[in-house]
Design a protein around this motif. Structure first.
Motif, PDB file in Angstrom:
ATOM      1  N   GLN A  95      22.976  83.631  35.506  1.00 55.47           N
ATOM      2  CA  GLN A  95      23.104  82.428  34.685  1.00 55.47           C
ATOM      3  C   GLN A  95      24.557  82.000  34.526  1.00 55.47           C
ATOM      4  O   GLN A  95      24.888  80.825  34.645  1.00 55.47           O
ATOM      5  CB  GLN A  95      22.474  82.676  33.318  1.00 55.47           C
ATOM      6  CG  GLN A  95      22.565  81.490  32.373  1.00 55.47           C
ATOM      7  CD  GLN A  95      21.841  81.750  31.061  1.00 55.47           C
ATOM      8  OE1 GLN A  95      20.914  82.543  31.017  1.00 55.47           O
ATOM      9  NE2 GLN A  95      22.262  81.116  30.007  1.00 55.47           N
ATOM     10  N   GLU A 173      17.778  83.374  36.003  1.00 51.55           N
ATOM     11  CA  GLU A 173      17.998  82.147  35.227  1.00 51.55           C
ATOM     12  C   GLU A 173      19.282  81.444  35.659  1.00 51.55           C
ATOM     13  O   GLU A 173      20.143  81.126  34.831  1.00 51.55           O
ATOM     14  CB  GLU A 173      18.010  82.454  33.731  1.00 51.55           C
ATOM     15  CG  GLU A 173      16.709  83.086  33.256  1.00 51.55           C
ATOM     16  CD  GLU A 173      16.454  82.908  31.781  1.00 51.55           C
ATOM     17  OE1 GLU A 173      16.435  81.742  31.339  1.00 51.55           O
ATOM     18  OE2 GLU A 173      16.265  83.910  31.097  1.00 51.55           O
ATOM     19  N   ALA A 176      20.161  77.901  33.883  1.00 54.72           N
ATOM     20  CA  ALA A 176      19.877  77.727  32.456  1.00 54.72           C
ATOM     21  C   ALA A 176      21.070  77.196  31.672  1.00 54.72           C
ATOM     22  O   ALA A 176      20.891  76.596  30.615  1.00 54.72           O
ATOM     23  CB  ALA A 176      19.413  79.054  31.851  1.00 54.72           C
ATOM     24  N   THR A 205      12.860  83.277  35.165  1.00 56.78           N
ATOM     25  CA  THR A 205      13.045  82.149  34.254  1.00 56.78           C
ATOM     26  C   THR A 205      12.097  82.289  33.070  1.00 56.78           C
ATOM     27  O   THR A 205      11.063  82.950  33.160  1.00 56.78           O
ATOM     28  CB  THR A 205      12.806  80.803  34.971  1.00 56.78           C
ATOM     29  OG1 THR A 205      13.076  79.720  34.064  1.00 56.78           O
ATOM     30  CG2 THR A 205      11.369  80.675  35.460  1.00 56.78           C
TER      31      THR A 205
END
Length: 367
Positions: A95, A173, A176, A205
């Motif tokens: 992320q 992710e 995100a 996710t």
């Protein structure tokens, strides 16, 4: 495939009764998880916070060591491979990107090929190739990560993960932290990349819409890494296997199914079609057949527009909105609702295929 490895040649990753219990924890973070991931597919792990998605992903490349169980990657027992060797053969995107702030964009992308001892010219060619592949301006290669936007940094992260052409890509992710518009663009570009590269991707996710968009198959996880349901997004949305899955999918399950169906997959009505030279008799028959007071004007297969039945002498009006056969039914429904009318379906070049309305979409869901 290595001798003794389970499964068959189309299996890229296999988890067998994998468990992870953290010291001092009363319950395992992941308990007896078994999962087979096919070569070239996008497997999405989705579920509520704390269900073991990220723990599972990190066990695959041994950032976290499993407490018990076996993990096979490309026919090799991952737990017998030195972690640094294993990770060089697996792309990893997180992320917060995790770029090295003191290295330029180009140097970041080159990290794994350099570790693998690639010669300098090959590294430079690969960096340039990947910058083009993920849509990075070559001028950015000499900049540092802090000088890039969030979306640009994510592109660099994907390029770095792909640098040594690994067969497996792990993504935790990855989109995100960027704004919704950039996130949607990155998701679409990942879909486009996957069509060309056919990597084996394990994607984590918590966003159900993201999972539906990206997954070939998805595993809906409950606490402890328990797989509540495994299947394609269409299968899971149409037939939730457990009350947990039904609850997790939420009340918009029908709308989400529309994201998986395209306009060309349903039976379209031609509508009250007439030619530009047709008179009141032909127009009347067409309108009676469909219960309308207007007609669609088509010449040699191309859409010219529409006319009120009482004003056939007028020039055709353009349709307020149209959709392409490749558009999803979710987009088609949005166009129908915002334009307050039936919508024409038109191929590139103006070829008319039919009309679509909310009732047609409802029938597609019911079927």
């Amino acid at each position: 495939m290595t001798e003794g490895a389970p499964g068959h040649s189309s299996t890229a990753i296999r988890l067998e009764d994998v468990c992870k219990t953290y010291p001092g924890s009363a319950h395992p973070a992941v308990e007896s998880l078994s999962l087979e991931i096919r070569a070239g597919e996008v497997m999405v792990l989705v579920g509520p916070s704390g269900c073991g998605k990220t723990t599972t992903l990190k066990m695959i490349n041994r950032i976290i060591e499993p407490t018990s169980g076996r993990i096979w990657i490309e026919g090799t027992d991952a737990l017998t491979t030195p972690p640094h060797v294993l990770r060089r053969g697996i792309g990893y995107v997180i992320q917060q990107v995790g770029l090295f702030p003191h290295r330029t964009v180009g140097e970041n992308i080159a990290t794994v090929p350099e570790l693998l001892g690639w010669e300098e010219g090959a590294v430079k060619r690969r960096v340039a190739e990947l910058a083009k592949l993920v849509g990075l301006d070559p001028e950015l290669l000499g900049r540092y990560p802090a000088q890039l936007s969030g979306g640009q940094q994510q592109r660099v992260g994907v390029a770095r993960a792909l640098a040594a052409d690994p067969p497996v890509l792990l993504m935790d992710e990855p989109f995100a932290a960027v704004d919704p518009i950039v996130r949607q663009r990155l998701q679409e570009e990942l879909v486009s990349l996957q069509r060309r590269l056919r990597k084996t991707i394990v994607f984590v996710t918590h966003d159900l819409d993201e999972a539906i968009l990206l997954a070939d198959r998805m595993a809906v996880l409950n606490l402890g890494g328990k797989i509540e349901q495994l299947g394609t997004p269409a299968e899971i949305l149409a037939n939730p296997a457990t009350p947990f899955v039904e609850s997790f999918l939420g009340r918009e399950r029908g709308l989400r199914r529309l994201s998986l169906l395209t306009v060309e997959e349903i039976d379209l009505e031609k509508g009250p079609v007439v030619g530009p030279g047709d008179g009141p008799s032909a127009a009347g028959q067409a309108m009676d057949r469909y219960g309308t007071d207007w007609v669609v004007v088509v010449e040699d297969g191309r859409l010219l527009g529409w006319k009120w039945g009482a004003d056939l002498a007028d020039e055709p009006h353009g349709f307020r909105a149209s959709v392409a056969p490749s558009d999803t039914l979710r987009r088609a429904l949005d166009v129908i609702l915002t334009s307050h009318t039936q919508v024409a379906v038109v191929e590139e070049g103006g070829r008319y295929l039919g009309i679509i309305d909310a009732a047609a979409i409802g029938r597609a869901l019911a079927g």
